[in-house]
Design a protein around this motif. Sequence first.
Motif, PDB file in Angstrom:
ATOM      1  N   THR A   1       4.230   0.704  11.613  1.00  0.00           N
ATOM      2  CA  THR A   1       5.206   1.372  10.755  1.00  0.00           C
ATOM      3  C   THR A   1       6.503   1.564  11.515  1.00  0.00           C
TER       4      THR A   1
ATOM      5  N   TYR B   1      -8.134   1.455   1.353  1.00  0.00           N
ATOM      6  CA  TYR B   1      -7.376   0.650   0.388  1.00  0.00           C
ATOM      7  C   TYR B   1      -7.777  -0.818   0.477  1.00  0.00           C
TER       8      TYR B   1
ATOM      9  N   LEU C   1      -0.062   3.488  13.055  1.00  0.00           N
ATOM     10  CA  LEU C   1      -0.394   4.454  12.016  1.00  0.00           C
ATOM     11  C   LEU C   1      -1.184   5.592  12.645  1.00  0.00           C
TER      12      LEU C   1
ATOM     13  N   ALA D   1      -7.011   5.706   5.624  1.00  0.00           N
ATOM     14  CA  ALA D   1      -6.601   5.467   4.239  1.00  0.00           C
ATOM     15  C   ALA D   1      -6.271   3.996   3.998  1.00  0.00           C
ATOM     16  N   ALA D   2      -5.640   3.351   4.986  1.00  0.00           N
ATOM     17  CA  ALA D   2      -5.296   1.928   4.847  1.00  0.00           C
ATOM     18  C   ALA D   2      -6.557   1.075   4.770  1.00  0.00           C
TER      19      ALA D   2
ATOM     20  N   TRP E   1       0.836  -1.206   0.000  1.00  0.00           N
ATOM     21  CA  TRP E   1       0.000   0.000   0.000  1.00  0.00           C
ATOM     22  C   TRP E   1       0.867   1.250   0.000  1.00  0.00           C
ATOM     23  N   GLN E   2       0.523   2.205  -0.876  1.00  0.00           N
ATOM     24  CA  GLN E   2       1.251   3.461  -0.987  1.00  0.00           C
ATOM     25  C   GLN E   2       0.359   4.601  -0.493  1.00  0.00           C
ATOM     26  N   TYR E   3       0.737   5.143   0.644  1.00  0.00           N
ATOM     27  CA  TYR E   3      -0.056   6.194   1.275  1.00  0.00           C
ATOM     28  C   TYR E   3      -0.103   7.440   0.391  1.00  0.00           C
ATOM     29  N   GLY E   4      -1.309   7.887   0.084  1.00  0.00           N
ATOM     30  CA  GLY E   4      -1.488   9.100  -0.718  1.00  0.00           C
ATOM     31  C   GLY E   4      -1.677   8.850  -2.193  1.00  0.00           C
TER      32      GLY E   4
ATOM     33  N   GLU F   1      -3.798   7.973   8.456  1.00  0.00           N
ATOM     34  CA  GLU F   1      -3.170   6.850   7.740  1.00  0.00           C
ATOM     35  C   GLU F   1      -3.995   5.582   7.884  1.00  0.00           C
TER      36      GLU F   1
ATOM     37  N   LYS G   1       6.556   5.573  -0.136  1.00  0.00           N
ATOM     38  CA  LYS G   1       5.182   5.769   0.326  1.00  0.00           C
ATOM     39  C   LYS G   1       4.597   4.507   0.961  1.00  0.00           C
ATOM     40  N   ARG G   2       5.346   3.430   0.960  1.00  0.00           N
ATOM     41  CA  ARG G   2       4.886   2.186   1.588  1.00  0.00           C
ATOM     42  C   ARG G   2       5.227   2.253   3.076  1.00  0.00           C
TER      43      ARG G   2
END
Length: 295
Positions: free
Chosen positions: A132, A152, A141, A148-149, A81-84, A145, A105-106
């Motif tokens: 993280t 995703y 997170l 967003a995760a 997963w790439q945040y943003g 974040e 971004k991972r």
Amino acid sequence: MSRTLTEIYNEAVETRNKYLELTELTNDSKMSIINSFTWVTAAAIYSFETLLDIFTIDIAKIFTQRINGTPMYYANAMLKWQYGDDLVVNNEGTAFHYATEDIAKRIITHVSYQEYYSEEFKDNILILKVATGEGSSLSRLSGEELVAARAYLNQIKFAGVKCNVISRKGDVLVPRLTVYYDGAITKEELYDNIDDALVKFIENMKFDSLVYSQKVIDAIQQVEHVTDVYIDKEASVEQGVFVAQYNDNDELGLLTKIDRKCYLSSGYAKQSTKQGAESNLPTFREAVVIKLETE
């Protein structure tokens, strides 16, 4: 697993000898016509069985690597997963991917998973625990974040799959122990060495593992100049190895003594930051009592 060439040949000879019409052709010479035919046949069977083994391995690899919605698939997906960044669908509409891969971004570096049966949904639910950072710098997170995760995960999951992502603050480890030493160095130096040993112990722990009270004691015992690590039952404050755990609402639970082992709810351990809810919890240095061996 394929049989050896010799095993196949011996079985072929044993089977061949059961037929009376072939008995008169029996010959002890390996160069005889019938033995030559038997060797050739055994070699062909051996080659076929070996090819089947290779085929089985290839099929197994395909099954383990395919996108089939297994818990490991989702765990691996969270690491990618790439945040943003937004996912895009391929031309066939069968898979998601990022337009550009950006490792920076991972932000999820550790993932574990657990399935449990929910009475409410009458079905299994997959819980993905993430963190993280690395080593002693592991952390949860942030709120944004985590949202967003989860978004995703909802985008990539298969229809009907019930799953969720959680990320908690680290479990606070408090080793209230009495440490005896030989007096060869100062107490301050020994405190520094014990602190370093416990930090290293945390760094070497596998994510989402158990913490054993004896292993914490062993980590301190291995420090140079330490002669004994003792749980003083007569101490004014109860001694032992303790842990305090956060829930999903960032609420810190009570400090609980580890009898033998404890499952880390966050997946990792840390020492008290002396801030917020942890303000009353001692650091490693504050929790450990150091005494000379002669005391």
